[in-house]
Design an enzyme around this catalytic site. Structure first.
Site, PDB file in Angstrom:
ATOM      1  N   ARG A   1       1.184  13.910  13.522  1.00  0.00           N
ATOM      2  CA  ARG A   1       1.450  13.712  12.571  1.00  0.00           C
ATOM      3  C   ARG A   1       1.768  15.189  11.807  1.00  0.00           C
ATOM      4  O   ARG A   1       0.903  15.566  11.050  1.00  0.00           O
ATOM      5  CB  ARG A   1       0.096  12.822  11.828  1.00  0.00           C
ATOM      6  CG  ARG A   1       0.408  11.157  12.480  1.00  0.00           C
ATOM      7  CD  ARG A   1      -0.496  10.575  11.406  1.00  0.00           C
ATOM      8  NE  ARG A   1       0.410   9.909  10.643  1.00  0.00           N
ATOM      9  CZ  ARG A   1      -0.370   9.163   9.177  1.00  0.00           C
ATOM     10  NH1 ARG A   1      -1.081   8.436   9.605  1.00  0.00           N
ATOM     11  NH2 ARG A   1       0.812   8.230   8.687  1.00  0.00           N
TER      12      ARG A   1
ATOM     13  N   CYS B   1      -4.881   7.928   9.170  1.00  0.00           N
ATOM     14  CA  CYS B   1      -5.649   7.618  10.020  1.00  0.00           C
ATOM     15  C   CYS B   1      -5.588   8.267  11.592  1.00  0.00           C
ATOM     16  O   CYS B   1      -4.009   8.992  11.540  1.00  0.00           O
ATOM     17  CB  CYS B   1      -5.218   5.826  10.712  1.00  0.00           C
ATOM     18  SG  CYS B   1      -5.342   5.211  10.415  1.00  0.00           S
TER      19      CYS B   1
ATOM     20  N   ARG C   1      -9.055  -0.163   3.435  1.00  0.00           N
ATOM     21  CA  ARG C   1      -7.595   0.872   3.133  1.00  0.00           C
ATOM     22  C   ARG C   1      -6.726   0.150   2.950  1.00  0.00           C
ATOM     23  O   ARG C   1      -5.816   0.843   1.866  1.00  0.00           O
ATOM     24  CB  ARG C   1      -8.113   1.865   4.773  1.00  0.00           C
ATOM     25  CG  ARG C   1      -9.149   2.777   4.791  1.00  0.00           C
ATOM     26  CD  ARG C   1      -8.228   4.058   5.592  1.00  0.00           C
ATOM     27  NE  ARG C   1      -7.196   4.389   5.119  1.00  0.00           N
ATOM     28  CZ  ARG C   1      -6.247   5.306   6.205  1.00  0.00           C
ATOM     29  NH1 ARG C   1      -6.126   5.373   7.446  1.00  0.00           N
ATOM     30  NH2 ARG C   1      -5.000   5.348   5.601  1.00  0.00           N
TER      31      ARG C   1
ATOM     32  N   LYS D   1       0.583  -1.733   0.212  1.00  0.00           N
ATOM     33  CA  LYS D   1       0.065  -0.388  -0.140  1.00  0.00           C
ATOM     34  C   LYS D   1       0.524   1.425   0.293  1.00  0.00           C
ATOM     35  O   LYS D   1       1.013   1.934  -1.046  1.00  0.00           O
ATOM     36  CB  LYS D   1      -1.203   0.023   1.341  1.00  0.00           C
ATOM     37  CG  LYS D   1      -1.182   1.495   1.808  1.00  0.00           C
ATOM     38  CD  LYS D   1      -2.273   0.946   2.541  1.00  0.00           C
ATOM     39  CE  LYS D   1      -1.734   1.356   3.850  1.00  0.00           C
ATOM     40  NZ  LYS D   1      -1.464   3.359   4.267  1.00  0.00           N
ATOM     41  N   ASN D   2       1.805   1.438   1.059  1.00  0.00           N
ATOM     42  CA  ASN D   2       2.663   2.735   1.411  1.00  0.00           C
ATOM     43  C   ASN D   2       3.706   3.085   0.125  1.00  0.00           C
ATOM     44  O   ASN D   2       3.461   4.623  -0.310  1.00  0.00           O
ATOM     45  CB  ASN D   2       2.978   2.357   2.590  1.00  0.00           C
ATOM     46  CG  ASN D   2       2.225   3.018   4.109  1.00  0.00           C
ATOM     47  OD1 ASN D   2       1.206   3.115   3.048  1.00  0.00           O
ATOM     48  ND2 ASN D   2       2.712   2.324   5.099  1.00  0.00           N
TER      49      ASN D   2
ATOM     50  N   ASP E   1       3.676  -0.355  12.396  1.00  0.00           N
ATOM     51  CA  ASP E   1       2.077  -0.775  11.710  1.00  0.00           C
ATOM     52  C   ASP E   1       1.719  -1.901  12.268  1.00  0.00           C
ATOM     53  O   ASP E   1       1.486  -2.615  11.351  1.00  0.00           O
ATOM     54  CB  ASP E   1       2.664  -0.863  10.166  1.00  0.00           C
ATOM     55  CG  ASP E   1       1.867   0.952   9.928  1.00  0.00           C
ATOM     56  OD1 ASP E   1       1.928   2.198  10.657  1.00  0.00           O
ATOM     57  OD2 ASP E   1       2.742   1.762   8.138  1.00  0.00           O
TER      58      ASP E   1
HETATM   59  C1  UD1 Z   1       4.549   6.188   6.881  1.00  0.00           C
HETATM   60  C2  UD1 Z   1       3.643   4.998   6.229  1.00  0.00           C
HETATM   61  C3  UD1 Z   1       2.836   5.011   7.933  1.00  0.00           C
HETATM   62  C4  UD1 Z   1       3.307   4.437   9.226  1.00  0.00           C
HETATM   63  C5  UD1 Z   1       5.163   5.654   8.796  1.00  0.00           C
HETATM   64  C6  UD1 Z   1       5.582   4.796  10.505  1.00  0.00           C
HETATM   65  C7  UD1 Z   1       2.454   6.527   4.349  1.00  0.00           C
HETATM   66  C8  UD1 Z   1       1.675   5.714   3.433  1.00  0.00           C
HETATM   67  N1  UD1 Z   1       2.249   5.578   5.948  1.00  0.00           N
HETATM   68  O1  UD1 Z   1       3.217   7.160   7.146  1.00  0.00           O
HETATM   69  O2  UD1 Z   1       2.487   3.633   7.524  1.00  0.00           O
HETATM   70  O3  UD1 Z   1       3.121   4.463  10.251  1.00  0.00           O
HETATM   71  O4  UD1 Z   1       4.990   5.985   7.834  1.00  0.00           O
HETATM   72  O5  UD1 Z   1       6.695   4.488   9.517  1.00  0.00           O
HETATM   73  O6  UD1 Z   1       3.440   5.667   3.639  1.00  0.00           O
HETATM   74  N2  UD1 Z   1       6.309  13.340  12.032  1.00  0.00           N
HETATM   75  C9  UD1 Z   1       7.131  15.228  12.248  1.00  0.00           C
HETATM   76  N3  UD1 Z   1       6.957  15.966  10.795  1.00  0.00           N
HETATM   77  C10 UD1 Z   1       7.097  15.572  10.095  1.00  0.00           C
HETATM   78  C11 UD1 Z   1       6.790  14.033   9.217  1.00  0.00           C
HETATM   79  C12 UD1 Z   1       6.915  13.479  10.652  1.00  0.00           C
HETATM   80  O7  UD1 Z   1       6.932  15.390  13.309  1.00  0.00           O
HETATM   81  O8  UD1 Z   1       7.039  16.458   8.981  1.00  0.00           O
HETATM   82  C13 UD1 Z   1       6.147  12.580  12.715  1.00  0.00           C
HETATM   83  C14 UD1 Z   1       5.079  12.383  12.603  1.00  0.00           C
HETATM   84  O9  UD1 Z   1       4.017  12.855  13.293  1.00  0.00           O
HETATM   85  C15 UD1 Z   1       5.045  10.649  12.925  1.00  0.00           C
HETATM   86  C16 UD1 Z   1       7.083  10.302  12.434  1.00  0.00           C
HETATM   87  O10 UD1 Z   1       6.996  11.926  12.147  1.00  0.00           O
HETATM   88  O11 UD1 Z   1       5.143  10.972  14.675  1.00  0.00           O
HETATM   89  C17 UD1 Z   1       7.187   9.009  11.687  1.00  0.00           C
HETATM   90  O12 UD1 Z   1       6.195  10.509  10.205  1.00  0.00           O
HETATM   91  P1  UD1 Z   1       6.179   9.498   9.156  1.00  0.00           P
HETATM   92  O13 UD1 Z   1       7.744   8.768   9.129  1.00  0.00           O
HETATM   93  O14 UD1 Z   1       6.439  10.890   8.391  1.00  0.00           O
HETATM   94  O15 UD1 Z   1       5.332   8.725   8.563  1.00  0.00           O
HETATM   95  P2  UD1 Z   1       4.104   8.838   7.377  1.00  0.00           P
HETATM   96  O16 UD1 Z   1       5.194   9.289   6.221  1.00  0.00           O
HETATM   97  O17 UD1 Z   1       3.381   9.489   7.842  1.00  0.00           O
END
Ligand code: UD1
Length: 443
Positions: free
Chosen positions: A123, A118, A399, A23-24, A307
């Site tokens: 985030r 989710c 999803r 998915k991701n 996850d």
């Molecule tokens: C992706 C995955 C999700 C998975 C996550 C962590 C997708 C579509 N989703 O989500 O399934 O759980 O990686 O492996 O690929 N953060 C910040 N600032 C930012 C960005 C992130 O503080 O600008 C924090 C987030 O709040 C969270 C952590 O970093 O606590 C991880 O986020 P991130 O690695 O960015 O995950 P996603 O890309 O949203």
């Protein structure tokens, strides 16, 4: 519409199951397809609701995706006239934030409402913004929208305070068409980041080092190679079937996987006492003995994946002894604990730590999926439980999992789904087991 899944527990899962595309990775690649100058073909795309939603968003922006067969999509991007994605589409999934980088690179402008997804934590997107600003974009937040503009993107050195998957992907996509070289330091190393980089390189990008913590991108003028690309298998789907096999003391062969991507889970399940044999693209999971409690800490890849945390919590809740789970990625990812308690689990949550006192068995109950992976965890709990479990808000599960209940049924599980709001009784007798009498203790 709200969907329900009904699970009758007590049957060991047996047989073989094939996992779908990740998915991701598919979501990131579909966003990246905006950069393509030629028609492209993407294979192994899971036709799940998150993918359908991102297809709607890129279609709205001007891309022309079309399904050629079950898991094969062609995408053409003739011209992108529209610069703004509507909230109604974007709110359905967080991954729509991955359009910022490619839209900036391709069109020099984009306006995207802050996305949904989710309900597992705040985030924020500060790291995405920091990286794109370093490349020369101007970003404004107004009325719940991000408005990003850049007359010209220029390569830069970006250090991420945290190896965010989405920020790494967004910056990488923007940098592909930037002038000069970009370095992303402390980049995310997740397999989905590598898959996106491989896809973009197929289009003609020059990305080096994906999968390590320093990614170097040499900007090119256009990405105009026609490409036929296959998405990697979904490690979280594979992991969910592994835990389901272990949860039911079953024997399951999982086909079409990359075992290396699931190593942190494999190691944890072995520590619990499960037997796992790795083939080239298969995993054979067996569980013949009493399991032991374990401690789990979620970490960025190659650490234990957040996850998979909820599914493992479901399994641990019925292993006598104390297990401790530390959630380091999201501050709000223990909501499944209160649902598992409805099934008899003893789980105490204190901030980012969950203490699981394993009980001899879980009992079927009416529960509600708080998020996608928690929904899958409740299905696993239902498979282990005595009696019938009815999971509402099960649409969240779709999803991320293609044909979930069909694949489980193929392994012998008693699982049915429907859009019913009335209780559905799965195979066999009408059970009143714990249907409404489970004491509820919400966090
Ligand atoms: C992706 C995955 C999700 C998975 C996550 C962590 C997708 C579509 N989703 O989500 O399934 O759980 O990686 O492996 O690929 N953060 C910040 N600032 C930012 C960005 C992130 O503080 O600008 C924090 C987030 O709040 C969270 C952590 O970093 O606590 C991880 O986020 P991130 O690695 O960015 O995950 P996603 O890309 O949203």
């Amino acid at each position: 519409m709200e969907k329900k899944v009904v699970v009758c527990g007590g049957r060991p899962l047996k047989g073989r199951v094939r996992v779908s595309g990740a998915k991701n990775a598919a979501l990131a690649i579909l966003c990246g397809s905006i950069l393509a100058g030629e028609k492209i073909i993407i294979e192994n795309v899971p036709n799940i609701s998150d993918v359908q939603h991102i297809i709607q968003v890129i279609t709205y922006l001007g891309a022309r995706p079309s399904w050629r067969r079950e898991d094969l999509l062609s995408v053409a991007v003739p011209a992108l006239e529209v610069r703004e994605a509507p909230y109604e589409l974007v709110k359905k999934l967080r991954a729509s934030n991955l359009l910022l980088g490619p839209m900036l690179a391709r069109c020099g402008e984009v306006r995207i409402p802050l996305p949904g997804g989710c309900n597992i934590g705040a985030r924020p997107m500060d790291l995405h913004f920091k990286g794109l600003s370093a490349l020369g974009a101007q970003l404004n937040l107004e009325k719940g929208c991000v408005w990003a503009r850049a007359r010209r993107l220029r390569g830069a050195q970006v250090y991420l305070d945290y190896p965010s998957v989405g920020a790494t992907e967004n910056i990488m996509m923007a940098a592909c068409l930037a002038e000069g070289q970009t370095l992303i330091e402390n980049a995310a190393k997740e397999p989905e980041v590598v898959d996106l980089a491989n896809f973009l390189n197929g289009l003609g990008a020059r990305i080096f080092g994906a999968g390590t913590d320093v990614i170097r991108i040499e900007g090119v003028k256009e990405l105009a190679r026609p490409v036929h690309y296959g998405v990697i298998p979904d490690r979280v789907e594979a992991g969910t079937f592994m835990v389901a096999a272990v949860a039911t003391c079953g024997e399951v062969q999982i086909d079409g996987v990359i075992p290396r991507h699931i190593q942190p889970l494999t190691a944890k399940l072995r520590e619990m006492g499960a037997q796992i044999t790795e083939g080239e693209d298969t995993l054979y999971v067996q569980c013949r003995q009493e399991l032991r409690p374990v401690n789990v800490k979620t970490m960025p890849y190659p650490g234990f994946p957040t996850d998979m945390q909820s599914q493992v919590m479901a399994r641990l809740s019925a292993i006598p002894g104390t297990s401790v789970i530390v959630e380091n990625i999201y501050e709000n990812r223990f909501q499944v604990a209160s649902e598992l308690r409805r099934m008899g689990a003893r789980i105490k949550v204190e901030g980012r730590v969950a203490i699981v006192e394993g009980v001899p068995r879980l009992f079927g109950a009416q529960v509600r999926a708080p998020d996608l992976r928690a929904g899958a965890a409740l299905v696993i709990a239902g498979l282990m439980a005595e009696g019938e479990t009815e999971i509402s808000r099960a649409e969240l599960i779709y999803r991320g999992y293609k044909d979930f209940e069909k694949k489980l049924a193929g392994l012998g599980a008693n699982v049915i789904s429907g859009a019913d709001t009335e209780p559905v009784f799965a195979f066999g007798e009408k059970s009143d087991t714990n249907r409404r009498n489970i004491p509820t203790h919400r966090e």
